[in-house]
Design a protein around this motif. Structure first.
Motif, PDB file in Angstrom:
ATOM      1  N   PRO A 109      22.384 -41.726 -11.178  1.00 59.74           N
ATOM      2  CA  PRO A 109      22.914 -40.401 -10.779  1.00 59.74           C
ATOM      3  C   PRO A 109      23.020 -40.222  -9.260  1.00 59.74           C
ATOM      4  N   ARG A 110      22.426 -41.108  -8.497  1.00 61.57           N
ATOM      5  CA  ARG A 110      22.441 -40.937  -7.040  1.00 61.57           C
ATOM      6  C   ARG A 110      23.480 -41.818  -6.343  1.00 61.57           C
ATOM      7  N   ARG A 111      24.328 -42.488  -7.114  1.00 63.46           N
ATOM      8  CA  ARG A 111      25.255 -43.448  -6.520  1.00 63.46           C
ATOM      9  C   ARG A 111      26.294 -42.802  -5.599  1.00 63.46           C
ATOM     10  N   THR A 112      26.774 -41.608  -5.972  1.00 63.27           N
ATOM     11  CA  THR A 112      27.796 -40.973  -5.134  1.00 63.27           C
ATOM     12  C   THR A 112      27.230 -40.634  -3.760  1.00 63.27           C
ATOM     13  N   GLN A 113      26.018 -40.052  -3.771  1.00 62.92           N
ATOM     14  CA  GLN A 113      25.386 -39.717  -2.497  1.00 62.92           C
ATOM     15  C   GLN A 113      25.112 -40.981  -1.688  1.00 62.92           C
ATOM     16  N   LEU A 114      24.709 -42.038  -2.377  1.00 64.93           N
ATOM     17  CA  LEU A 114      24.435 -43.301  -1.678  1.00 64.93           C
ATOM     18  C   LEU A 114      25.720 -43.838  -1.048  1.00 64.93           C
ATOM     19  N   LEU A 115      26.804 -43.735  -1.801  1.00 68.73           N
ATOM     20  CA  LEU A 115      28.089 -44.214  -1.276  1.00 68.73           C
ATOM     21  C   LEU A 115      28.443 -43.455   0.002  1.00 68.73           C
ATOM     22  N   ARG A 116      28.267 -42.148  -0.040  1.00 73.35           N
ATOM     23  CA  ARG A 116      28.562 -41.358   1.148  1.00 73.35           C
ATOM     24  C   ARG A 116      27.665 -41.789   2.317  1.00 73.35           C
ATOM     25  N   GLU A 117      26.384 -41.964   2.008  1.00 71.28           N
ATOM     26  CA  GLU A 117      25.429 -42.375   3.035  1.00 71.28           C
ATOM     27  C   GLU A 117      25.858 -43.699   3.693  1.00 71.28           C
ATOM     28  N   LEU A 118      26.262 -44.657   2.851  1.00 73.05           N
ATOM     29  CA  LEU A 118      26.642 -45.972   3.387  1.00 73.05           C
ATOM     30  C   LEU A 118      27.915 -45.872   4.217  1.00 73.05           C
ATOM     31  N   ILE A 119      28.861 -45.083   3.736  1.00 73.04           N
ATOM     32  CA  ILE A 119      30.123 -44.926   4.474  1.00 73.04           C
ATOM     33  C   ILE A 119      29.821 -44.399   5.875  1.00 73.04           C
TER      34      ILE A 119
END
Ligand code: AMP
Length: 425
Positions: free
Chosen positions: A230-240
Motif C-alpha cells: 500500500p505504500r508503493r505510490t508514496q515510495l515512488l514519489r519519494e524516489l522521483i
C-alpha cells in the motif's frame, strides 16, 4: 543469452550477479567463449562496452582451473596506456575473482610512482600483472618478475598505447614474452599502425567488431526495494524527488492500474500518463510523444503496451507491480540502458510478491539485495497462520507480538537510500 550459457563457472556467475549484470554485452557474448577456447582475439571495442569483463572473466576461469603454485607465476599480462585504466582493470578483476576457491593475486605496475612498492608487491609472484609498458621493462630489468610462464597477453586500448608513444617499449616487451601464448587485442579504432600490430601479434584470431553496437550495450543496474504494497505510490514519489528522476517508465499489472496509479500521481503533482492497450492508437501515440518530449515525467504502462516502446535515454524503469514472468522482466528492464545511457531498473518487492521475485531472480541467476528506503521500512512479514502480512486483520486488536514486530528494525543487510548505488562499476 545469459552469462551461464557462455560457460562461466558458478563463482564467476555469482560475482557477475553481484555486479547486477543481467545479460552479457555484445562484446562479452562474443569474446568470452573465444577466450575460453584459448583462441586469439582481435576485438574492436571501446570503453563502456564491457570489454574488461569480456577478457577478465574467461581468463580468471582458466586460472582457477590450474593448481596453485608458489611462487605465483605470472600467467596473464595486461598492457594498458594509462594508470587510471590499470587501476580500474585491477579493481574490476579483484571483484570478479571474489568467489573463486583460491585467491588470485593481481599487481599493478605503473610509471610515475616509486618503483620499490611495486617490487615488494611482486615478491612471491602474481598470477595477473596489469602494467604500463615502460615500468614493466624497468621491473624486468631489475629481475623483479619473470614472464617465462606467461599464458595470455592482453593489449587493452591498443590504439591509445601507440598514440601515447609506447610503440618502442611495446616492441621490447613483446620480445621478452614466450613465443607460445594467447593474445587478446582490444582497440576502439584500427588505424594502420594498430592493424599492423594486430597482424603481427595475433594468430588466427577470432575477429569481434561490436563498434556499432557498443553504443547500445546494456548497462543496466538492477535494484530491489522492499516495501509494503500500500505504500508503493508514496515510495515512488519519494524516489522521483529524492533521486531526481527526470523520466520513469512504471510498469503495473493491469489496464485499470495504469489509470488508477496515474490519477494518484497526478494528485501528487507528478506529470503522469497512462499507456495501455485499451487506449486508441491516437491516444497512445500522444502519450508516448508527451513522454518523449518530457511533457510527462512518468508513463504508467502495462507489459503488452510497452513491448514496442523505444525511448532513447530512458534512465529509469520501475516494476511497481512485478512482471508475470522472467521473460517479461527482461523485456521491461531492456527498455532502459539503451543508446549507451546507463539505466536503472527498480523493482518494488513486498511480502506477498517476495517468493515470485525470487523465482525471477533464480531464472536470471540474480541475487539482489532487498534495499530499504528510510521512512518506508516494510512491516516485518508475518506467518500466514498469524494473519495477513500487511497490517493486522480488520477488527482484530494487535497482539503484544504484533507490536513488538512493528517496532523491530528493518531487515538486516538492507541498504538505506539515499546511498551510493551498488554495481555502478
Ligand atoms: P568497461 O567497458 O569494461 O569499462 O565496462 C563499462 C561498465 O559497464 C562498467 O561499469 C561495468 O561494470 C559495466 N558492465 C560490464 N558488463 C556489464 C553487463 N553485462 N551488464 C551491465 N553492466 C556491465
Amino acid at each position: 543469452m545469459s552469462f551461464a550459457e557462455l560457460g562461466l563457472s558458478t563463482p564467476l556467475l555469482r560475482a557477475v550477479s553481484e555486479r547486477h549484470y543481467l545479460i552479457p554485452t555484445p562484446v562479452q557474448a562474443l569474446t568470452i567463449p573465444a577466450v575460453l577456447q584459448g583462441r586469439d582475439v582481435w576485438a574492436c571495442a571501446q570503453t563502456g562496452s564491457g570489454k574488461t569483463a569480456a577478457f577478465a572473466l574467461p581468463l580468471l576461469q582458466a586460472l582457477a582451473a590450474r593448481p596453485p603454485q608458489t611462487p605465483r607465476p605470472v600467467r596473464v599480462l595486461i598492457l594498458v596506456p594509462t594508470r587510471e585504466l590499470a587501476a580500474q582493470i585491477a579493481a574490476a578483476i579483484q571483484r570478479y575473482a571474489a568467489h573463486l576457491p583460491a585467491a588470485v593475486k593481481v599487481v599493478t605496475v605503473l610509471g610515475g610512482v616509486s618503483i620499490n612498492p611495486q617490487m615488494m608487491a611482486l615478491r612471491g609472484g602474481a598470477e595477473i600483472v596489469v602494467a604500463t609498458p615502460g615500468r614493466l621493462l624497468d621491473l624486468l630489468d631489475h629481475n623483479a618478475l619473470s614472464l617465462a610462464q606467461l599464458h595470455t597477453l592482453v593489449l587493452d586500448e591498443a590504439d591509445r598505447l601507440l598514440d601515447l608513444g609506447f610503440a618502442q617499449e611495446l616492441a621490447q616487451v613483446l620480445q621478452r614474452l614466450p613465443q607460445h601464448r594467447q593474445n587478446l587485442l582490444f582497440s576502439a579504432t584500427f588505424p594502420p599502425v594498430v592493424r599492423s600490430l594486430a597482424e603481427q601479434l595475433l594468430k588466427d584470431p577470432v575477429r569481434i567488431d561490436v563498434a556499432s553496437t557498443a553504443q547500445t550495450a546494456p548497462a543496466i543496474v538492477q535494484r530491489a526495494i522492499a516495501v509494503d504494497a500500500p505504500r508503493r505510490t508514496q515510495l515512488l514519489r519519494e524516489l522521483i524527488q529524492q533521486q531526481g528522476w527526470q523520466r520513469a517508465l512504471v510498469f503495473v499489472a493491469t489496464r485499470y492500474s495504469t489509470e488508477h496509479l496515474t490519477q494518484k500521481l497526478l494528485r501528487l503533482n507528478i506529470r503522469a500518463g497512462a499507456f495501455h492497450g485499451d487506449l486508441s492508437q491516437g491516444a497512445r501515440t500522444q502519450a508516448l510523444a508527451d513522454f518523449k518530449a518530457r511533457r510527462l515525467s512518468v508513463l504508467v504502462a502495462t507489459d503488452v503496451a510497452a513491448r514496442g516502446i523505444d525511448i532513447e535515454e530512458l534512465p529509469v524503469v520501475v516494476n511497481y507491480d512485478l512482471p508475470r514472468s522472467a521473460v517479461d522482466y527482461l523485456h521491461r528492464i531492456g527498455r532502459t540502458g539503451r543508446a549507451g545511457v546507463a539505466g536503472l531498473a527498480v523493482s518494488f518487492v513486498s511480502a506477498d510478491t517476495e517468493a515470485h521475485f525470487r523465482l525471477i531472480e533464480k531464472r536470471h541467476a540474480l541475487q539482489l539485495t532487498r534495499e530499504v528506503v528510510a521512512g518506508f521500512e516494510p512491516t516485518p512479514a508475518t506467518r500466514v497462520d498469524e494473519g495477513p502480512a500487511l497490517g493486522g486483520v480488520k477488527g482484530r486488536r494487535k497482539s503484544k507480538k504484533d507490536k513488538l514486530r512493528e517496532a523491530a528494525p528493518p531487515p538486516a543487510g538492507g541498504f538505506v537510500w539515499p546511498g551510493r548505488p551498488p554495481g555502478g562499476g
